[in-house]
Design a protein around this motif. Structure first.
Motif, PDB file in Angstrom:
ATOM      1  N   ARG A  97       0.820  -1.210   0.000  1.00 10.76           N
ATOM      2  CA  ARG A  97       0.000   0.000   0.000  1.00 10.76           C
ATOM      3  C   ARG A  97       0.862   1.272   0.000  1.00 10.76           C
ATOM      4  O   ARG A  97       0.592   2.202  -0.766  1.00 10.76           O
ATOM      5  CB  ARG A  97      -0.948  -0.019   1.198  1.00 10.76           C
ATOM      6  CG  ARG A  97      -1.999   1.088   1.173  1.00 10.76           C
ATOM      7  CD  ARG A  97      -2.924   0.975   2.374  1.00 10.76           C
ATOM      8  NE  ARG A  97      -3.603  -0.311   2.411  1.00 10.76           N
ATOM      9  CZ  ARG A  97      -4.698  -0.595   1.726  1.00 10.76           C
ATOM     10  NH1 ARG A  97      -5.233   0.307   0.928  1.00 10.76           N
ATOM     11  NH2 ARG A  97      -5.253  -1.793   1.832  1.00 10.76           N
ATOM     12  N   PRO A  98       1.922   1.353   0.863  1.00 15.27           N
ATOM     13  CA  PRO A  98       2.760   2.556   0.840  1.00 15.27           C
ATOM     14  C   PRO A  98       3.446   2.770  -0.514  1.00 15.27           C
ATOM     15  O   PRO A  98       3.593   3.906  -0.971  1.00 15.27           O
ATOM     16  CB  PRO A  98       3.786   2.298   1.947  1.00 15.27           C
ATOM     17  CG  PRO A  98       3.134   1.323   2.861  1.00 15.27           C
ATOM     18  CD  PRO A  98       2.320   0.444   1.976  1.00 15.27           C
ATOM     19  N   THR A  99       3.887   1.678  -1.146  1.00 11.98           N
ATOM     20  CA  THR A  99       4.548   1.802  -2.442  1.00 11.98           C
ATOM     21  C   THR A  99       3.586   2.322  -3.494  1.00 11.98           C
ATOM     22  O   THR A  99       3.939   3.169  -4.326  1.00 11.98           O
ATOM     23  CB  THR A  99       5.129   0.443  -2.879  1.00 11.98           C
ATOM     24  OG1 THR A  99       6.076   0.011  -1.911  1.00 11.98           O
ATOM     25  CG2 THR A  99       5.804   0.555  -4.234  1.00 11.98           C
ATOM     26  N   VAL A 100       2.342   1.828  -3.476  1.00 10.64           N
ATOM     27  CA  VAL A 100       1.333   2.305  -4.421  1.00 10.64           C
ATOM     28  C   VAL A 100       1.028   3.776  -4.167  1.00 10.64           C
ATOM     29  O   VAL A 100       0.894   4.574  -5.109  1.00 10.64           O
ATOM     30  CB  VAL A 100       0.049   1.457  -4.327  1.00 10.64           C
ATOM     31  CG1 VAL A 100      -1.085   2.112  -5.119  1.00 10.64           C
ATOM     32  CG2 VAL A 100       0.304   0.048  -4.848  1.00 10.64           C
ATOM     33  N   ALA A 101       0.940   4.177  -2.907  1.00 13.39           N
ATOM     34  CA  ALA A 101       0.677   5.579  -2.583  1.00 13.39           C
ATOM     35  C   ALA A 101       1.795   6.469  -3.124  1.00 13.39           C
ATOM     36  O   ALA A 101       1.537   7.559  -3.661  1.00 13.39           O
ATOM     37  CB  ALA A 101       0.528   5.746  -1.074  1.00 13.39           C
ATOM     38  N   ASP A 102       3.030   6.004  -2.992  1.00 11.05           N
ATOM     39  CA  ASP A 102       4.168   6.770  -3.505  1.00 11.05           C
ATOM     40  C   ASP A 102       4.104   6.921  -5.020  1.00 11.05           C
ATOM     41  O   ASP A 102       4.320   8.003  -5.563  1.00 11.05           O
ATOM     42  CB  ASP A 102       5.485   6.094  -3.110  1.00 11.05           C
ATOM     43  CG  ASP A 102       5.878   6.396  -1.673  1.00 11.05           C
ATOM     44  OD1 ASP A 102       5.243   7.278  -1.065  1.00 11.05           O
ATOM     45  OD2 ASP A 102       6.808   5.735  -1.163  1.00 11.05           O
ATOM     46  N   LEU A 103       3.842   5.803  -5.715  1.00  9.20           N
ATOM     47  CA  LEU A 103       3.863   5.873  -7.178  1.00  9.20           C
ATOM     48  C   LEU A 103       2.689   6.700  -7.706  1.00  9.20           C
ATOM     49  O   LEU A 103       2.814   7.402  -8.715  1.00  9.20           O
ATOM     50  CB  LEU A 103       3.916   4.483  -7.798  1.00  9.20           C
ATOM     51  CG  LEU A 103       2.705   3.565  -7.796  1.00  9.20           C
ATOM     52  CD1 LEU A 103       1.743   3.868  -8.941  1.00  9.20           C
ATOM     53  CD2 LEU A 103       3.157   2.099  -7.907  1.00  9.20           C
ATOM     54  N   VAL A 104       1.528   6.640  -7.043  1.00  7.54           N
ATOM     55  CA  VAL A 104       0.391   7.462  -7.456  1.00  7.54           C
ATOM     56  C   VAL A 104       0.741   8.938  -7.345  1.00  7.54           C
ATOM     57  O   VAL A 104       0.479   9.738  -8.251  1.00  7.54           O
ATOM     58  CB  VAL A 104      -0.859   7.129  -6.620  1.00  7.54           C
ATOM     59  CG1 VAL A 104      -1.929   8.203  -6.800  1.00  7.54           C
ATOM     60  CG2 VAL A 104      -1.413   5.767  -7.017  1.00  7.54           C
ATOM     61  N   GLU A 105       1.357   9.319  -6.242  1.00  7.82           N
ATOM     62  CA  GLU A 105       1.758  10.714  -6.064  1.00  7.82           C
ATOM     63  C   GLU A 105       2.799  11.119  -7.106  1.00  7.82           C
ATOM     64  O   GLU A 105       2.753  12.212  -7.673  1.00  7.82           O
ATOM     65  CB  GLU A 105       2.308  10.915  -4.657  1.00  7.82           C
ATOM     66  CG  GLU A 105       2.716  12.352  -4.362  1.00  7.82           C
ATOM     67  CD  GLU A 105       3.225  12.541  -2.944  1.00  7.82           C
ATOM     68  OE1 GLU A 105       3.623  13.676  -2.604  1.00  7.82           O
ATOM     69  OE2 GLU A 105       3.233  11.547  -2.176  1.00  7.82           O
ATOM     70  N   ARG A 106       3.744  10.218  -7.359  1.00  5.59           N
ATOM     71  CA  ARG A 106       4.808  10.498  -8.324  1.00  5.59           C
ATOM     72  C   ARG A 106       4.238  10.671  -9.737  1.00  5.59           C
ATOM     73  O   ARG A 106       4.632  11.585 -10.471  1.00  5.59           O
ATOM     74  CB  ARG A 106       5.825   9.350  -8.280  1.00  5.59           C
ATOM     75  CG  ARG A 106       7.115   9.596  -8.986  1.00  5.59           C
ATOM     76  CD  ARG A 106       8.189   8.623  -8.546  1.00  5.59           C
ATOM     77  NE  ARG A 106       7.783   7.227  -8.638  1.00  5.59           N
ATOM     78  CZ  ARG A 106       7.606   6.432  -7.591  1.00  5.59           C
ATOM     79  NH1 ARG A 106       7.772   6.886  -6.356  1.00  5.59           N
ATOM     80  NH2 ARG A 106       7.259   5.164  -7.745  1.00  5.59           N
ATOM     81  N   LEU A 107       3.317   9.808 -10.121  1.00  2.00           N
ATOM     82  CA  LEU A 107       2.731   9.884 -11.459  1.00  2.00           C
ATOM     83  C   LEU A 107       1.824  11.099 -11.608  1.00  2.00           C
ATOM     84  O   LEU A 107       1.705  11.662 -12.702  1.00  2.00           O
ATOM     85  CB  LEU A 107       1.963   8.592 -11.772  1.00  2.00           C
ATOM     86  CG  LEU A 107       2.823   7.323 -11.877  1.00  2.00           C
ATOM     87  CD1 LEU A 107       1.933   6.103 -12.086  1.00  2.00           C
ATOM     88  CD2 LEU A 107       3.831   7.440 -13.013  1.00  2.00           C
ATOM     89  N   GLN A 108       1.157  11.501 -10.534  1.00  2.00           N
ATOM     90  CA  GLN A 108       0.358  12.725 -10.582  1.00  2.00           C
ATOM     91  C   GLN A 108       1.253  13.949 -10.747  1.00  2.00           C
ATOM     92  O   GLN A 108       0.949  14.845 -11.542  1.00  2.00           O
ATOM     93  CB  GLN A 108      -0.487  12.854  -9.318  1.00  2.00           C
ATOM     94  CG  GLN A 108      -1.721  11.976  -9.285  1.00  2.00           C
ATOM     95  CD  GLN A 108      -2.575  12.234  -8.054  1.00  2.00           C
ATOM     96  OE1 GLN A 108      -2.169  11.944  -6.934  1.00  2.00           O
ATOM     97  NE2 GLN A 108      -3.749  12.793  -8.274  1.00  2.00           N
ATOM     98  N   ASP A 109       2.354  13.995 -10.007  1.00  2.00           N
ATOM     99  CA  ASP A 109       3.280  15.119 -10.108  1.00  2.00           C
ATOM    100  C   ASP A 109       3.870  15.226 -11.516  1.00  2.00           C
ATOM    101  O   ASP A 109       4.166  16.326 -11.994  1.00  2.00           O
ATOM    102  CB  ASP A 109       4.416  14.975  -9.089  1.00  2.00           C
ATOM    103  CG  ASP A 109       3.939  15.167  -7.653  1.00  2.00           C
ATOM    104  OD1 ASP A 109       2.837  15.720  -7.469  1.00  2.00           O
ATOM    105  OD2 ASP A 109       4.660  14.738  -6.725  1.00  2.00           O
ATOM    106  N   ALA A 110       4.032  14.079 -12.179  1.00  2.00           N
ATOM    107  CA  ALA A 110       4.570  14.062 -13.538  1.00  2.00           C
ATOM    108  C   ALA A 110       3.499  14.332 -14.588  1.00  2.00           C
ATOM    109  O   ALA A 110       3.791  14.306 -15.791  1.00  2.00           O
ATOM    110  CB  ALA A 110       5.238  12.719 -13.815  1.00  2.00           C
ATOM    111  N   HIS A 111       2.267  14.574 -14.160  1.00  2.00           N
ATOM    112  CA  HIS A 111       1.127  14.841 -15.045  1.00  2.00           C
ATOM    113  C   HIS A 111       0.879  13.664 -16.003  1.00  2.00           C
ATOM    114  O   HIS A 111       0.503  13.841 -17.156  1.00  2.00           O
ATOM    115  CB  HIS A 111       1.347  16.128 -15.856  1.00  2.00           C
ATOM    116  CG  HIS A 111       0.100  16.627 -16.525  1.00  2.00           C
ATOM    117  ND1 HIS A 111      -1.098  16.827 -15.855  1.00  2.00           N
ATOM    118  CD2 HIS A 111      -0.154  16.953 -17.826  1.00  2.00           C
ATOM    119  CE1 HIS A 111      -2.019  17.258 -16.698  1.00  2.00           C
ATOM    120  NE2 HIS A 111      -1.473  17.343 -17.905  1.00  2.00           N
TER     121      HIS A 111
END
Length: 415
Positions: free
Chosen positions: A49-63
């Motif tokens: 779950r923490p890894t998914v939360a990180d990647l979701v935030e990262r992909l949102q920041d990258a638009h």
């Protein structure tokens, strides 16, 4: 927070490599499955779950992804957010270049059509002999068509353009090789598109693009190894082995129209495939059979011949009194089976898809008759299927090729 570490070949990937792998994994599921919640991404990827939360935030920041809605009216809040790929991050285009027409399609990053148009090309003007200006009106019209269609799709610039054209594609230079049977404006058009659109331009043989479309969207979705037999105004083949499109040493893999076959009365030459398989099963062969069976007049063209083929299929499937149509279908299947049997004997692909406009017109009835004849000619087992996309396969394959290139670039991790 400890990052996920991916093991490969006995080695532990670095944190940055692990993040890149996880990001691509998640983007792949979002592309194939559509919008997903973080919980669904966790289930599909197998990540924590923490890894998914990180990647979701990262992909949102990258638009690259954004919130597109919520899953379930009864479950509101952060856990119900649906994330989807930002499809308007880039536009892409497919171009289908024929000897007498050009068709273009502009799509978003997920390959969804935004605008589409086609334009007939005056064959006499386009193929007029002369110097570097030969066929220039056709080139200008084709470039303008793509420019106008891209503008209709919106202000987002084109990232990649896939172009399908008949002829030999040199795998080293990425250019159309010189041929004596294609108009000069084809080569000039590719140059003009590169100059007009400073973007990634991907040139491919039309039959190869049709195979991409049939494998991803059509009759070969369950096949990693197959051959597409393209039948229409032109004749060709595409070879897919173990999921890889094979082009050959000089780009000539699949030029089955030049295959010498019995029944044509002559041999093909490098300047044209008259006398080869094209004369037997391509446009000239189909038109000749339609005339000889009295199903059309002397002036029949390929479009009228394909309509006669559709009518013959409907006649034999709908009544018992279609003797002429039955004989016509048998005769055409005899010719197509020669090429299919040759492909089977050399490559043993297990499956041949009869594509192109003619394959679509003949449908399952033609495929069944061809398979029966190949079974009598060869001990190698071969399933023959009717293509489902017809002539539209080239344009759709061009879009898919451009989409893959755009996603590979945009989804690539930042270094």
């Amino acid at each position: 927070m400890t990052p996920t570490r991916v093991h490969s070949g006995g080695k532990t990937a670095s944190p940055s490599t692990a993040r890149a792998i996880n990001d691509r994994l998640a983007l792949g599921f979002l592309q194939r499955e559509g919008p997903l919640t973080a919980g669904q991404l966790k289930t599909l990827t197998g990540l924590s779950r923490p890894t998914v939360a990180d990647l979701v935030e990262r992909l949102q920041d990258a638009h690259l992804i954004t919130v597109v809605g919520e899953a379930g009216a009864e479950r509101r809040g952060p856990n119900a957010r649906l994330y989807g790929i930002v499809a308007d991050r880039a536009h892409l285009a497919g171009v289908d270049v024929r000897t007498d027409s050009v068709s273009v399609c502009v799509a978003d990053l997920l390959g969804r059509t935004l605008a589409e148009a086609s334009l007939p090309i005056d064959a006499k003007t386009a193929s007029a002999p002369g110097g570097p200006d030969a066929g220039l009106p056709a080139v200008e019209a084709a470039v303008e068509l793509l420019t106008r269609t891209a503008a209709q799709a919106g202000a987002v610039p084109l990232h990649s353009v896939g172009v399908g054209a008949p002829g030999l594609l040199d795998p080293v230079t990425g250019t159309l090789g010189h041929t004596g049977w294609l108009p000069q404006w084809h080569t000039a058009l590719v140059t003009a598109l590169r100059e007009r659109f400073p973007t990634q331009l991907l040139l491919e043989n039309e039959a190869n693009l049709a195979a991409v479309a049939e494998q991803r969207l059509g009759a070969a979705r369950d096949r990693d190894t197959f051959v597409l037999l393209w039948l229409g105004g032109g004749t060709g083949a595409a070879v897919v082995l173990d999921g890889v499109l094979r082009r050959g040493a000089s780009g000539g893999a699949g030029e089955i129209g030049f295959l010498p076959v019995p029944g044509t009365g002559k041999l093909p030459a490098w300047t044209g495939c008259e006398g080869g398989f094209h004369s037997l099963a391509g446009g000239p062969g189909l038109c000749a059979l339609v005339r000889s069976h009295g199903l059309a007049s002397e002036g029949v063209d390929i479009h009228a011949a394909e309509q006669a083929l559709r009518s013959a299929v409907a006649a034999v499937q709908g009544s018992e009194g279609a003797a002429v149509e039955d004989a016509f279908l048998d005769a055409y299947a005899d010719g197509v089976a020669i090429g299919a049997a040759a492909v089977s004997a050399v490559l043993d692909p297990g499956c041949v898809v009869i594509g192109g406009e003619t394959g679509l017109a003949g449908g399952d009835e033609l495929a069944r008759r061809v398979q029966e004849r190949v079974a009598r000619m060869s001990p190698v087992r071969l399933e023959v299927r009717a293509g489902t996309m017809g002539g539209a396969a080239v344009l759709r394959g061009a879009v898919l090729t451009a989409m893959d290139a755009a996603q590979d670039d945009l989804f690539a991790p930042e270094s």
